[in-house]
Each structure stands twice: as structure tokens, then as C-alpha cells.
Design an enzyme around this catalytic site. Structure first.
Site, short mmCIF file in Angstrom:
data_model
loop_
_atom_site.label_atom_id
_atom_site.label_comp_id
_atom_site.label_asym_id
_atom_site.label_seq_id
_atom_site.Cartn_x
_atom_site.Cartn_y
_atom_site.Cartn_z
N LEU A 29 0.83 -1.20 0.00
CA LEU A 29 0.00 0.00 0.00
C LEU A 29 0.87 1.25 0.00
CD1 LEU A 29 -3.28 0.69 1.78
CD2 LEU A 29 -1.38 2.23 2.27
N GLN A 44 2.24 2.06 -3.37
CA GLN A 44 1.23 2.62 -4.25
C GLN A 44 0.88 4.06 -3.88
OE1 GLN A 44 0.31 1.23 -6.96
NE2 GLN A 44 -0.97 2.96 -7.53
N GLU A 45 0.80 4.33 -2.59
CA GLU A 45 0.38 5.65 -2.13
C GLU A 45 1.43 6.72 -2.39
OE1 GLU A 45 -2.29 6.98 -0.98
OE2 GLU A 45 -3.59 5.27 -0.60
N SER A 46 2.70 6.41 -2.15
CA SER A 46 3.71 7.47 -2.13
C SER A 46 5.01 7.12 -2.84
CB SER A 46 4.06 7.81 -0.68
OG SER A 46 4.69 6.70 -0.05
N TYR A 51 -6.38 0.87 -8.35
CA TYR A 51 -5.68 0.92 -7.06
C TYR A 51 -5.69 -0.44 -6.38
CZ TYR A 51 -4.67 2.59 -2.29
OH TYR A 51 -4.13 2.79 -1.04
#
Length: 732
Positions: A584, A587-589, A694
Site C-alpha cells: 500500500l 502505491q500511495e507514495s 488501485y
């Protein structure tokens, strides 16, 4: 629950255990296993490093440990280790002492080391100078730096000596002989701050430091100079282009030599800039007339089609591409077919689609058309036809993003019509041929492998063998040693000096640049640069990329593992699978600790300030003491929220991950409106494109971390790759 992984909860571990993997356990394809096998055949250290010679080093694995933890082992190796590890240990331990301001201890280790460690000789002298500075021996420090200039005048390390000595004549030498060295850029910036009217210095930054912060401001000053030459404008245009300043780039390229690239970029910059439409069209026409066979001209014709007043007006441009530019013809055929469909000319549209899949069956556009048709057949429950339309994608378009998706759904459709063996064959094929994909994970799950599923993945605590830096495939032995010893500042200075081919790097150079960005903590840029290697177009480059992509080091660089300790700590406290947290976060940052979204979401797990404040109240922590840009604080809050979303959905990780992205309100709505008996169909039916992608990307990340860093699953994937299963023929 899965038995093997869940039987005991094994924390993420650190250190040299990377090499506890067997050759099979490390791989996702047979070639990788062979590569690792070569790692393990260590003999005597040659002049040049390789993975095989690195493997038996006891020093390199220690760089992932804090200095206090590795000190005792380094001391032992410095005294009793065999060459070259003895020298490496002395250098690394001395560097740690210097960082802790212990100059005398550092000097004891460094004295005479340059004779036994020639690859780092000038850097050893510079370290000796640092140690003397700490001891207050300024004269001895200066003498050592002068010695570097005398004995190693052509080495990148000499610039560091010039910079520290700070004499104007030496700085002139640095500018003249080492324009690509970052410390030369610092010298130039200082001079420009004192006198901005120095276009030759500004041009050096434009040519060699265009990707550094502040360069656009330098360019904006440079373009005001009255006597710039066409080749200067070429440098300026390229620097603006690389910084996504497309309109400024267009204005610069307009004054540069009239090459096909420069004309295309002039026109494209005007087009993207949203101004001077007629001038953009005129420049595209100039490109077409002056360079009728250039690749840029084919792309220019596609752009002209985009700019046509009506869709019908676009067709003549597309026809020119179809007739004259086979590399871009598939794009033109797709666009033409879409226009004809919109004009309700179904017969001509169908003929165009047929031309696309017949003449260019290996194109991405052909794969897209086949996949769309397959989905329509499946929606009508004609699963046999859906299979027939999807199968050529898997065979003809193995590099397409649609290939693993098509292979997986072929398995699902085979199950729907009672062909279980065909389904099994399809899933095995996806794992063997597309081991990097989200659909390989879903295939492994449906085959009953020990990889977790949407309902139990959060509880798994897989064993993880941490990332260890590979030997960079480009660069000098000096650079390689600095990089593998974790001397990232000096490694970067050395690499930038050597890396002169930034506009057209080799595959090896681009991968090495990506590794260097990762080492500097620039994970977003590093991951993106390494990922873009798959887009190389020439046959030679594709061959080089395919060879690189067969090595686990490539995939581990695409899926790096920073912030290991924080992830381990907070995943354990929240009882979350650490690989899911890492997936996660990627993917987020892309692991950028200080990154912020337009909405204000901050840091590694993209926590909104209000959400962080709410969580702080829940866990009874003073919000004023928290910093969302601090990795530990951000992961503490982000993992709490991920645990919270899991609790909301009965520990279903697919719904929890969807909620993390789209919010609980949207997920609740989808659960009421989308059939959810089959989780794969539910994912495909998520109405938000962003959230649908996502979910697939996070679980694709999870799968890659599992197959790359967990020995059990690495072994399993290797076995499937070694079997080379075949995709069953249509209807068999």
C-alpha cells in the site's frame, strides 16, 4: 487460514540472510536461478566486481545495519578478514568513526589503506583529511587534499579536493574538466549568485544539471542573453523539455538547429501549451515537408489528427501514417476505426479493425480491440468465444499489460463452462509467463497455493529476506565499491561525473541511475526510471532489457524495501501483514516521506491531516507531537487506519484497500449495487477507474514483494517457470 505461513509468525529480518535462499527460492524464472547460481561460485576477487564476487563479501550486507550494530563485526573483519573484505571493513568502519567525530580512531584505520585498496585510493586520502580536520590538524588535512590533486588529477575525487581547498584557479579547473560533477555545479551556483550574467556557466547547468532543483530559474535567466547560438538553444530546449516546461521548450527549440526532433518538440510544445494552434500546425507541416520519413513525422501526423477541426478531417492524416509509418500504423488504425464507428460507418470501421488485427496482431492496439471484444462475449455468457478472442493476446502480445489479465480470465471462463483442466493450464501459464502481475497472484490463489486471498491476507506474517544492493551494471569499479559500501554521497558524486549519456543512456546506465536514485532516497524517480526500461523500443535495447528483467535484482529494484524497521514494528502492533502495508505504501507514495497530494494527504501512507488528528485522539497521542512527514509517525497512523478499514469489512482486505482509497461510503454503496459472490468480478466492476486500478496495483505490489522476498513463494514461482506450461488451444 494458510498453514505454512501462518503456523508461526516470523518477523521481517535483516542482515546477510539474503544468501540463505537457494537458487530456486530466489527466482521468478529459470534464468534468474542460473544467475543466482553464478553468484554462489565465488573464487578470488578480480579487478572488476560482479554479482558472483560480491556474494561472499561479509561487509556489503552490513550497510543495512546502523553503525552501532555493525561496529563489532567490522572491527573483527578489519583485523582478521581476508582481502578485499579487510580493506572494505577498514574503510566503512573509519567512515562511521568520522560521522561520530572520532578522528583518531578513523585515522588509525585509514593510514596506509590507499596502497591496499586502489579502487578507493583518492577517497581514502580525502577521508584521512576529514579525520585530520576533526583532530584540528588543518595543515595536514590540506596537504592530503593537495596529494589527491597531485596523484589523482583526472579522478572525480579530485573535484572534492578542489571544492574544499576553494581556490579560484582550482575551481576554474573543476569547471573546465569536470562539468558534470555535482560539486562543480555548486561552484557555478555560487559564482552565479555573485554575478548572474555568466551565460557559459548557466549553459553548463542547463546541459549537465537540468534535472536538479532550481535549474528552471537558471534557464529563465539564460534565455534573456542576446548572443546565444543555435546549439545553445538546443541545450536550453532540452533542459526545459526534461522539466516539463513544454511551451518554454518550444520557444527554445524554435531557435535551435532544425532537426526532426527539434521541429516535433517545437510543435508539440506549442500544442500542449495551449497557445498558437496555427503556429503548431505550421511547424508540424514543416516537419512533414523537411523530414518525410523520420519517426517524429509519423508521430507529428498523429498529433495533426488530434488537432483536426472535425474527426472526419483527421482521417487523411491517419491514412498517411497507415501508409508510410508501420511502427505507428496500429495507433492510426485504432483511431480511424473509432472515428468511423462514431460516424456510424460500421462497415468501414469493421474493415479497419480487421486490418489492425490482421496486419499488426502484436500491437497494443490489436490487444485492446481483442480484449474489448472478449469482454463483450463474456458479458453475453458466450465464454467459448470470449476465450477465442482473448487467447491471441496472451500469445501475440506477451508484453502488453492486458496479457496476464487475458490469461487469468481465460481460466475463469474455462471454469464457467466446466473445463477445469483448461482453467488450471491457464492459471499455471499466467504464473510462469507473467510472474510480476496481479493476475499471477490471483491465479496462484485459485490454484490453492500458499499466497493468501482477500479474506485472510491481513493475518499472514510471511518470512522476508531483506533487499541487498546489487552490483550496478554500469560505472567504474570505484563507483561500484562506493555504492555497495553505502557511501551514497560519494557514490553519487562519482556516478554523475561518469554518467555523460543522460539523453540516450544504455539500458545498463539507466538501471544504474535508477539504483543511485533509490540509494539517495529518491524512490519515486528511481522506481519510475527503472520501470520505464520496459518501454525501450529498438531490438537491441529490448534484448538488453529482457536479459536484465530475468534477474531478481531488477525486480527488487522496482519493488524496493525501505523503512523496514518501522514497517515491522507497526505491522506487528496492528497485526497486519507487513507486505500488505509495504504494498500500500508503494502505491500511495512510492516511499516518498514528504510527498503531498493536491488534497493535502501527506507522507508514506498519504494520511490526511484531519484523519491523523482523529486517529491521534483514538490512540491517545498528542497530535501536536506528531509529524506526518516523519516516517515512524506516518506509518503508525497509516497502519492504524488500515487496521480500522479491515475491521469495518470483516478483515476482507480487498474491501479494506478499496475503502482506503475511495472511502467507506463508496464501498458500502458498491456492496449494495455490485454482485459480490465472485471477488474477481467485483474488482472488475468497481465503477471508479482509480479505485479499480488501485486495488489491482496494491495487491500486485503485495504479490511482487511476496515472490521476491519470501523464500517459500520464490521457490514455488521458480518451479512453475521451469515447467514452461503451454496455453491450451482454442476449445481443447
Amino acid at each position: 487460514m494458510l498453514k505454512k505461513i501462518q503456523k508461526k509468525q516470523i518477523p521481517i529480518i535483516a542482515g546477510a540472510a539474503l544468501f540463505a535462499f537457494s537458487a530456486g527460492a530466489m527466482v521468478a524464472a529459470p534464468q534468474i536461478g542460473q544467475s543466482l547460481g553464478r553468484w554462489l561460485n565465488f573464487k578470488d576477487q578480480p579487478e572488476q566486481l560482479s554479482e558472483g564476487k560480491k556474494t561472499r563479501s561479509d561487509v556489503f550486507p552490513l550497510i543495512s545495519q546502523p553503525p552501532a550494530e555493525r561496529a563489532a563485526k567490522l572491527e573483527e573483519l578489519a583485523q582478521n578478514g581476508r582481502s578485499p573484505d579487510r580493506e572494505r571493513a577498514r574503510y566503512l568502519l573509519a567512515s562511521d568513526y568520522i560521522d561520530r567525530k572520532q578522528g583518531e580512531k578513523a585515522l588509525e584505520l585509514l593510514t596506509g589503506l590507499e596502497k591496499n585498496y586502489p579502487a578507493l585510493a583518492p577517497y581514502i586520502l580525502l577521508k584521512q583529511a576529514q579525520a585530520q580536520d576533526l583532530l584540528g590538524e588543518d595543515g595536514k588535512a590540506s596537504d592530503l587534499r593537495q596529494k589527491v590533486l597531485k596523484e589523482y588529477p583526472k579522478e572525480a575525487a579530485a573535484v572534492k579536493a578542489m571544492y574544499l581547498i576553494a581556490q579560484p584557479k582550482l575551481q576554474d579547473t573543476a569547471i573546465a574538466q569536470f562539468p558534470s560533477h555535482p560539486l562543480t555545479w555548486e561552484i557555478i551556483r555560487k559564482r552565479l549568485s555573485e554575478n548572474p550574467n555568466q551565460p557559459q556557466l548557466q549553459l553548463i547547468l542547463a546541459q549537465y544539471a537540468y534535472n536538479q532543483p532550481g535549474t528552471v530559474g537558471v534557464l529563465d535567466q539564460l534565455v534573456q542573453q542576446p548572443n546565444l547560438k543555435p546549439q545553445d538553444w538546443d541545450i536550453i530546449g532540452t533542459a526545459y523539455w526534461e522539466n516539463n516546461q513544454f511551451l518554454k521548450a518550444a520557444n527554445a527549440y524554435a531557435k535551435a538547429p532544425k532537426t526532426a526532433r527539434n521541429l516535433y518538440r517545437t510543435a508539440r510544445g506549442l500544442q500542449v501549451g495551449g497557445k498558437n494552434r496555427e503556429q503548431a500546425i505550421a511547424t508540424y507541416n514543416q516537419l512533414i515537408q523537411q523530414f518525410p520519413t523520420a519517426r517524429e513525422t509519423g508521430t507529428g501526423l498523429l498529433r495533426m489528427a488530434e488537432m483536426a477541426r472535425t474527426s472526419k478531417d483527421a482521417i487523411p492524416y491517419l491514412n498517411q501514417v497507415i501508409a508510410k509509418f508501420p511502427e505507428q500504423a496500429s495507433q492510426a488504425l485504432q483511431r480511424k476505426a473509432e472515428i468511423l464507428t462514431a460516424l456510424n460507418d460500421q462497415k468501414s470501421a469493421q474493415e479497419t479493425w480487421q486490418q489492425l488485427i490482421t496486419k499488426y496482431p502484436k500491437s497494443d492496439e490489436a490487444a485492446e480491440y481483442r480484449w474489448k471484444t472478449a469482454l463483450n462475449k463474456a458479458k453475453a455468457r458466450d465464454y467459448t468465444s470470449a476465450w477465442k478472442w482473448a487467447q491471441p493476446i496472451v500469445i501475440n502480445n506477451p508484453n502488453s499489460i492486458l496479457a496476464p489479465r487475458a490469461g487469468f480470465w481465460m481460466g475463469k471462463w474455462a471454469t464457467a463452462i466446466g473445463r477445469e483442466q483448461e482453467a488450471k493450464d491457464a492459471y499455471e501459464y499466467v504464473i510462469s509467463q507473467f510472474p510480476y502481475s496481479y493476475y499471477a497472484w490471483r491465479s496462484a490463489n485459485l490454484l490453492g497455493l500458499n499466497v493468501g486471498n482477500f479474506n485472510n491476507v491481513r493475518q499472514l506474517k510471511p518470512e522476508v529476506i531483506p533487499y541487498q544492493r546489487p552490483v550496478p551494471p554500469a560505472g567504474s569499479q570505484t563507483f561500484q565499491e562506493l555504492y555497495l559500501l553505502g557511501q551514497d554521497r560519494d557514490a553519487w558524486l562519482q556516478w554523475e561525473t561518469e554518467y555523460l549519456n543522460k539523453q540516450q543512456p544504455t539500458v545498463a546506465e539507466q538501471f544504474t541511475e535508477g539504483l543511485m536514485l533509490l540509494a539517495r532516497g529518491e524512490y519515486l524517480s528511481g522506481i519510475n526510471l527503472i520501470s520505464k526500461l520496459e518501454d525501450r523500443e529498438t531490438p537491441e535495447e529490448q534484448t538488453q532489457y529482457q536479459a536484465l528483467s530475468q534477474q531478481i535484482t531488477y525486480w527488487q529494484a522496482r519493488y524496493p524495501f525501505p523503512y523496514l524497521r518501522e514497517i515491522e514494528k507497526w505491522s506487528s502492533q496492528r497485526q497486519l501483514n507487513p507486505l500488505l502495508v509495504t504494498a500500500l505504501m508503494r502505491q500511495e507514495s512510492r516511499f516518498e516521506a514528504k510527498i503531498k497530494s493536491v488534497a493535502g494527504a501527506t507522507g508514506l501512507m498519504q494520511v490526511m491531516p484531519d484523519t491523523g488528528k482523529w486517529i491521534a485522539e483514538k490512540i491517545k497521542v498528542d497530535n501536536k507531537t506528531l509529524d506526518l512527514e516523519n516516517p515512524n509517525d506516518n506509518i503508525m497512523l497509516g497502519t492504524w487506519y488500515l487496521d480500522h478499514t479491515h475491521e469495518q469489512y470483516g478483515n476482507n482486505s480487498m474491501l479494506a484497500i478499496a475503502s482506503y482509497n475511495a472511502g467507506p461510503g463508496n464501498v458500502a454503496k458498491w456492496l449494495q449495487t455490485i454482485p459480490n459472490q465472485d471477488p474477481d468480478e467485483f474488482v472488475e466492476a468497481i465503477p471508479f477507474n482509480e479505485t479499480r486500478d488501485y486495488v489491482r496495483q496494491v495487491f500486485g505490489n503485495y504479490w511482487n514483494y511476496l515472490r521476491l522476498y519470501n523464500p517459500e513463494i520464490s521457490n514455488v514461482v521458480a518451479k512453475y517457470s521451469a515447467q514452461h506450461p503451454k496455453l491450451p488451444a482454442e476449445g481443447n
